[in-house]
Design a protein around this motif. Structure first.
Motif, PDB file in Angstrom:
ATOM      1  N   THR A 386       0.835  -1.207   0.000  1.00 56.79           N
ATOM      2  CA  THR A 386       0.000   0.000   0.000  1.00 56.79           C
ATOM      3  C   THR A 386       0.867   1.253   0.000  1.00 56.79           C
ATOM      4  N   TRP A 387       1.944   1.217   0.770  1.00 56.90           N
ATOM      5  CA  TRP A 387       2.830   2.371   0.866  1.00 56.90           C
ATOM      6  C   TRP A 387       3.435   2.711  -0.495  1.00 56.90           C
ATOM      7  N   HIS A 388       3.847   1.675  -1.214  1.00 59.70           N
ATOM      8  CA  HIS A 388       4.422   1.925  -2.535  1.00 59.70           C
ATOM      9  C   HIS A 388       3.359   2.428  -3.508  1.00 59.70           C
ATOM     10  N   ARG A 389       2.122   1.959  -3.360  1.00 61.53           N
ATOM     11  CA  ARG A 389       1.058   2.468  -4.230  1.00 61.53           C
ATOM     12  C   ARG A 389       0.800   3.957  -3.947  1.00 61.53           C
ATOM     13  N   LEU A 390       0.849   4.321  -2.664  1.00 56.26           N
ATOM     14  CA  LEU A 390       0.631   5.715  -2.304  1.00 56.26           C
ATOM     15  C   LEU A 390       1.718   6.600  -2.893  1.00 56.26           C
ATOM     16  N   THR A 391       2.943   6.192  -2.705  1.00 53.99           N
ATOM     17  CA  THR A 391       4.030   7.027  -3.212  1.00 53.99           C
ATOM     18  C   THR A 391       4.016   7.076  -4.735  1.00 53.99           C
ATOM     19  N   ALA A 392       3.569   5.983  -5.383  1.00 56.22           N
ATOM     20  CA  ALA A 392       3.445   6.010  -6.839  1.00 56.22           C
ATOM     21  C   ALA A 392       2.344   6.962  -7.272  1.00 56.22           C
ATOM     22  N   ALA A 393       1.281   7.058  -6.458  1.00 54.00           N
ATOM     23  CA  ALA A 393       0.176   7.958  -6.790  1.00 54.00           C
ATOM     24  C   ALA A 393       0.597   9.417  -6.749  1.00 54.00           C
ATOM     25  N   ALA A 394       1.719   9.683  -6.103  1.00 50.85           N
ATOM     26  CA  ALA A 394       2.207  11.062  -6.066  1.00 50.85           C
ATOM     27  C   ALA A 394       2.758  11.507  -7.404  1.00 50.85           C
ATOM     28  N   SER A 395       2.974  10.554  -8.335  1.00 52.41           N
ATOM     29  CA  SER A 395       3.505  10.885  -9.666  1.00 52.41           C
ATOM     30  C   SER A 395       2.467  10.548 -10.725  1.00 52.41           C
ATOM     31  N   PRO A 396       1.420  11.354 -10.857  1.00 51.31           N
ATOM     32  CA  PRO A 396       0.390  11.078 -11.859  1.00 51.31           C
ATOM     33  C   PRO A 396       0.921  11.334 -13.261  1.00 51.31           C
ATOM     34  N   PRO A 397       0.258  10.803 -14.256  1.00 51.58           N
ATOM     35  CA  PRO A 397       0.680  11.079 -15.628  1.00 51.58           C
ATOM     36  C   PRO A 397       0.597  12.572 -15.936  1.00 51.58           C
ATOM     37  N   ALA A 398       1.474  13.003 -16.841  1.00 57.89           N
ATOM     38  CA  ALA A 398       1.427  14.401 -17.276  1.00 57.89           C
ATOM     39  C   ALA A 398       0.060  14.669 -17.922  1.00 57.89           C
ATOM     40  N   PRO A 399      -0.451  15.896 -17.839  1.00 57.59           N
ATOM     41  CA  PRO A 399       0.236  17.103 -17.390  1.00 57.59           C
ATOM     42  C   PRO A 399       0.074  17.408 -15.907  1.00 57.59           C
ATOM     43  N   SER A 400      -0.560  16.506 -15.124  1.00 53.50           N
ATOM     44  CA  SER A 400      -0.756  16.772 -13.691  1.00 53.50           C
ATOM     45  C   SER A 400       0.597  16.831 -12.999  1.00 53.50           C
ATOM     46  N   PRO A 401       0.829  17.847 -12.137  1.00 53.03           N
ATOM     47  CA  PRO A 401       2.119  17.948 -11.442  1.00 53.03           C
ATOM     48  C   PRO A 401       2.209  16.901 -10.334  1.00 53.03           C
ATOM     49  N   PRO A 402       3.396  16.470  -9.973  1.00 52.12           N
ATOM     50  CA  PRO A 402       3.562  15.500  -8.890  1.00 52.12           C
ATOM     51  C   PRO A 402       3.330  16.153  -7.534  1.00 52.12           C
ATOM     52  N   ALA A 403       3.037  15.310  -6.554  1.00 53.21           N
ATOM     53  CA  ALA A 403       2.838  15.788  -5.186  1.00 53.21           C
ATOM     54  C   ALA A 403       4.144  15.658  -4.414  1.00 53.21           C
ATOM     55  N   GLN A 404       4.519  16.717  -3.726  1.00 57.11           N
ATOM     56  CA  GLN A 404       5.747  16.689  -2.922  1.00 57.11           C
ATOM     57  C   GLN A 404       5.489  16.408  -1.452  1.00 57.11           C
ATOM     58  N   VAL A 405       4.252  16.600  -0.988  1.00 53.47           N
ATOM     59  CA  VAL A 405       3.915  16.431   0.433  1.00 53.47           C
ATOM     60  C   VAL A 405       2.848  15.352   0.548  1.00 53.47           C
ATOM     61  N   LEU A 406       3.111  14.374   1.409  1.00 49.93           N
ATOM     62  CA  LEU A 406       2.135  13.323   1.695  1.00 49.93           C
ATOM     63  C   LEU A 406       1.617  13.516   3.116  1.00 49.93           C
ATOM     64  N   VAL A 407       0.306  13.714   3.264  1.00 45.13           N
ATOM     65  CA  VAL A 407      -0.326  13.876   4.576  1.00 45.13           C
ATOM     66  C   VAL A 407      -1.150  12.630   4.854  1.00 45.13           C
ATOM     67  N   ALA A 408      -0.851  11.954   5.962  1.00 48.32           N
ATOM     68  CA  ALA A 408      -1.533  10.709   6.301  1.00 48.32           C
ATOM     69  C   ALA A 408      -2.364  10.916   7.563  1.00 48.32           C
ATOM     70  N   TRP A 409      -3.686  10.934   7.397  1.00 46.60           N
ATOM     71  CA  TRP A 409      -4.598  11.036   8.550  1.00 46.60           C
ATOM     72  C   TRP A 409      -4.887   9.617   9.046  1.00 46.60           C
ATOM     73  N   LEU A 410      -3.866   8.988   9.613  1.00 47.46           N
ATOM     74  CA  LEU A 410      -3.933   7.580  10.004  1.00 47.46           C
ATOM     75  C   LEU A 410      -3.333   7.413  11.393  1.00 47.46           C
ATOM     76  N   TRP A 411      -3.647   6.272  12.004  1.00 45.58           N
ATOM     77  CA  TRP A 411      -3.121   5.952  13.328  1.00 45.58           C
ATOM     78  C   TRP A 411      -1.752   5.265  13.259  1.00 45.58           C
ATOM     79  N   ASP A 412      -1.264   4.959  12.085  1.00 44.36           N
ATOM     80  CA  ASP A 412      -0.085   4.122  11.905  1.00 44.36           C
ATOM     81  C   ASP A 412       1.194   4.932  12.082  1.00 44.36           C
ATOM     82  N   SER A 413       1.814   4.866  13.267  1.00 39.37           N
ATOM     83  CA  SER A 413       3.061   5.584  13.499  1.00 39.37           C
ATOM     84  C   SER A 413       4.209   4.971  12.719  1.00 39.37           C
ATOM     85  N   GLY A 414       4.039   3.725  12.242  1.00 37.67           N
ATOM     86  CA  GLY A 414       5.078   3.087  11.455  1.00 37.67           C
ATOM     87  C   GLY A 414       5.324   3.755  10.120  1.00 37.67           C
TER      88      GLY A 414
END
Length: 561
Positions: A386-414
C-alpha cells in the motif's frame, strides 16, 4: 489572590446600567403594573442590539452616536445579566431581581467582586461603595436609559451609553430582564448539585474507566471537604449565612449511550427528564461530538470540555459547549497555514481511512487548500505494498504535477519508519499528532528530517511545573497513568468547574457558570497537556495553539522551519 486577568470583552459598552443586588419580582410598568412586553423580543434587544422592527438599537456614548449591535447590553452585562469586570470598572448585575427592589448590602456579592482577581484601588473603592437607591419601575428604567440617572438621581457611569427606546420596546426589554436570574437552574438542590458525564458506544473500557476513576476520586474528595465545611463549628453566623448555600455536594450521573448517533439526542433527553443535571463534565464518544453538542444547546445545558477530537467548530454553533481544542480540524488548519507560508507551490497528496476522525482531518485540509490537494481513501491498513502504491500515486501522468507532500490522517506511526522509493517526488511526510497520541520514537534514515507532525499539545521538553502537582494527586489516589492525557484533561475539567461553582456563591445559573469558566480558565491549575488554556467572552476553545513540528530520527520534536 488570583493573578490579574486582562479584560477581553467585545467593547466597553453598557458598563454600569443599574447597580443593585437584592431579591424581587418582575419589572412592572408604573408601580406594580405588570409588564406586557414579549421576553423573546426583549432578548433580541439585549443580546443582539436589534429592535422588534429589525432596526438596530441606536445609542449615544458621550457625543458619539453608536449602533446597538456594537454596544449590546450582553456585551458587558453578559448573557446572564450578572455583570462582570471591565478593567477597573465593575459592571453591575441587571437581572430582574437586581432591578426591582431597593439596593441592599450583600456580603456574598461583595466577596464575588472583591476576591476573584487582583484589581486596582479604584475598583475596590467602587465595589465597596454601597450606592443605595430605590428599586426600578418601568419609568425609572426609561429615565436611566435616556438620561443616565438612577432612581436616586445619581449619574451612572460615563461608559454607560444613553438609549432612547419607544415604550413598547422598553417593555419588551424589561420583560426579558425579568427572566434573568430567576434560578436556581435545574439540577440544583438544597444540599446537592447533580452533574453528568456522557460515554458513547464503542468507547474503549480502559479509557472510560480512566476518566471515571479520576471523576470519582475528585468528587469524593470534594464532597468530604464540603461535609467538613458544613460541620465546622468555628464559622461566624454572618459567614455561615452568606456562604453555607455554596457548600453543596456533587452527584455524578453517567449517561451511557447506545446505538447510532441519530438516537443519542433522544437518549440524552430521556436521561435528563429522569434526573435534570446542572452541567455535563468531560465525556467520551467515538466520532463527532455534534449529536451531544446539539442536544446540550437545545437544553441550554453547559457541556464542559468533552474529550473529543471532533468538536463542533461552526462559528454559530451556540454558547453552551466549551472545548479543550479544535481537535483535528485545528490540526488541519495549522498545517494549511504552514504549507501556505513555507511550501506555497507544493502539491499535496493526503490519505485517510473510513474512521470519522480520519475523514474529518482530510476534509478540513481539503477545504483549506482547495485544488492543491488530492485525496485518496484507503480501505485497508498500510502495508509495504500500500505504501508503494501511495508514493506512486504522487507521480500522476502528465500534465498533472507531482505531489511533494504526503499527509496521512492515520493511526499508523510506522509510516514514519517506512522508506520512500528513490524515484518518489515526495520529500515530506506529515502525520497527525492527535491521531497518533504520542510521537513515534524514530524515523527511517531515509526520512530523517522529512517527517512533520501536527502537534496541538505542549512540547515534550517544555516542563510545566504545575503538572507535577496533578500527577502527584493521581498517584496519591492509586490512579495509574493508563491514559495520562485523558486523566490530566479530566482533572482540569473538574478543577475549573469546581473553581467556577464556588464563585457562583448562591447564584446557580448556567449562563453565569459559563461566564465564570470563561473568566477563570487561565487561572485554574493547568495539567500541562496543552501549552496554554484560556477563554474569554464568546470563546469556545481553550487551547488556541497547534504547531507543526519536525520529528528527528531519534524521536525528538522541534519546531518545523
Amino acid at each position: 489572590m488570583i493573578p490579574v486577568r486582562k479584560s477581553v470583552g467585545p467593547a466597553l459598552a453598557a458598563l454600569a446600567l443599574l447597580s443593585i443586588q437584592t431579591t424581587g419580582g418582575p419589572l412592572g410598568g408604573t408601580g406594580a403594573e405588570p409588564s406586557s412586553g414579549d421576553p423573546e423580543l426583549g432578548r433580541r434587544i439585549y443580546r443582539e442590539g436589534r429592535l422588534p422592527s429589525g432596526a438596530e438599537v441606536q445609542a449615544e456614548l458621550g457625543s458619539v452616536r453608536v449602533s446597538g449591535d456594537a454596544f449590546t447590553c450582553a456585551a458587558c452585562h453578559r448573557p446572564s445579566g450578572y455583570g462582570s469586570e471591565e478593567g477597573a470598572t465593575p459592571v453591575p448585575p441587571i437581572t430582574g431581581e437586581a432591578l426591582l427592589a431597593p439596593r441592599r448590602l450583600d456580603r456574598a456579592e461583595g466577596f464575588r467582586r472583591l476576591y476573584q482577581e487582583n484589581q486596582s484601588d479604584p475598583f475596590y473603592a467602587r465595589v465597596r461603595d454601597p450606592r443605595l437607591r430605590p428599586g426600578y419601575d418601568l419609568d425609572a428604567l426609561d429615565t436611566a436609559l435616556r438620561t443616565g440617572r438612577d432612581p436616586a438621581g445619581r449619574i451612572l457611569d460615563p461608559w454607560m451609553p444613553r438609549y432612547a427606546f419607544q415604550r413598547d420596546d422598553l417593555e419588551h426589554l424589561a420583560a426579558y430582564l425579568r427572566t434573568l436570574g430567576d434560578g436556581p437552574d435545574p439540577g440544583v438542590e438544597l444540599r446537592r448539585i447533580h452533574l453528568a458525564t456522557v460515554i458513547g458506544p464503542g468507547v474503549d473500557d480502559r479509557r472510560s474507566r480512566a476518566m471515571l476513576d479520576v471523576m470519582d476520586a475528585f468528587i469524593q474528595r470534594r464532597n468530604l471537604e464540603m461535609e467538613g465545611l458544613r460541620a465546622r463549628p468555628g464559622h461566624s453566623p454572618n459567614h455561615r449565612a452568606d456562604f453555607a448555600a455554596t457548600w453543596r455536594d456533587w452527584k455524578l450521573h453517567v449517561w451511557r449511550l447506545r446505538g447510532p448517533p441519530e438516537s443519542w439526542g433522544s437518549q440524552i433527553r430521556d436521561a435528563y427528564r429522569r434526573q435534570p443535571v446542572f452541567a455535563l463534565l468531560g465525556g467520551l464518544a467515538e466520532g463527532s461530538w455534534r449529536p451531544i453538542h446539539e442536544q446540550c444547546e437545545a437544553l441550554q445545558l453547559p457541556c464542559l470540555f468533552p474529550n473529543t477530537d471532533l468538536p463542533v467548530a461552526d462559528s454559530d454553533a451556540g454558547d453552551s459547549t466549551l472545548y479543550l481544542s479544535r481537535g483535528l480540524v485545528g490540526e488541519a488548519e495549522a498545517l494549511a497555514r504552514h504549507l501556505q507560508k513555507h511550501r506555497p507551490d507544493a502539491r499535496v497528496l493526503q490519505v485517510h481511512n473510513e474512521a470519522p476522525r480520519s475523514v474529518a482531518g482530510a476534509e478540513a485540509l481539503a477545504h483549506a487548500l482547495g485544488d492543491r490537494v488530492e485525496t485518496l481513501a484507503l480501505e485497508s491498513p498500510v502495508d509495504d505494498r500500500t505504501w508503494h502504491r501511495l508514493t506512486a500515486a504522487a507521480s500522476p501522468p502528465a500534465p498533472s504535477p507531482p505531489a511533494q507532500v504526503l499527509v496521512a490522517w492515520l493511526w499508523d506511526s510506522g509510516l514514519a519508519q517506512r522508506p520512500l522509493p528513490e524515484d518518489s517526488p515526495i520529500d515530506t511526510v506529515v502525520l497527525s499528532g492527535g491521531l497518533l497520541g504520542t510521537a513515534p520514537t524514530r524515523t527511517s534514515p531515509a526520512l530523517s528530517g522529512r517527517v512533520l507532525l501536527t502537534w496541538p499539545f505542549a512540547m515534550p521538553d517544555r516542563s510545566i511545573p504545575r503538572s507535577y502537582r496533578v500527577r502527584a494527586w493521581l498517584r496519591s489516589r492509586g490512579l495509574h497513568a493508563d491514559d495520562e492525557r485523558l486523566q490530566l484533561d479530566t482533572y482540569f475539567t473538574l478543577s475549573v468547574a469546581d473553581h467556577a461553582m464556588r464563585h457562583l456563591v448562591t447564584r446557580f445559573d448556567r449562563r453565569l457558570l459559563i461566564e465564570r469558566i470563561e473568566h477563570e480558565t487561565e487561572n485554574t491549575l493547568s495539567p500541562g497537556v496543552y501549552p496554554r488554556l484560556s477563554l474569554g467572552p464568546g470563546q469556545r476553545f481553550a487551547s488556541k495553539v497547534c504547531r507543526v513540528v519536525s520529528l528527528s530520527d531519534g524521536g525528538a520534536l522541534t519546531l518545523a522551519p
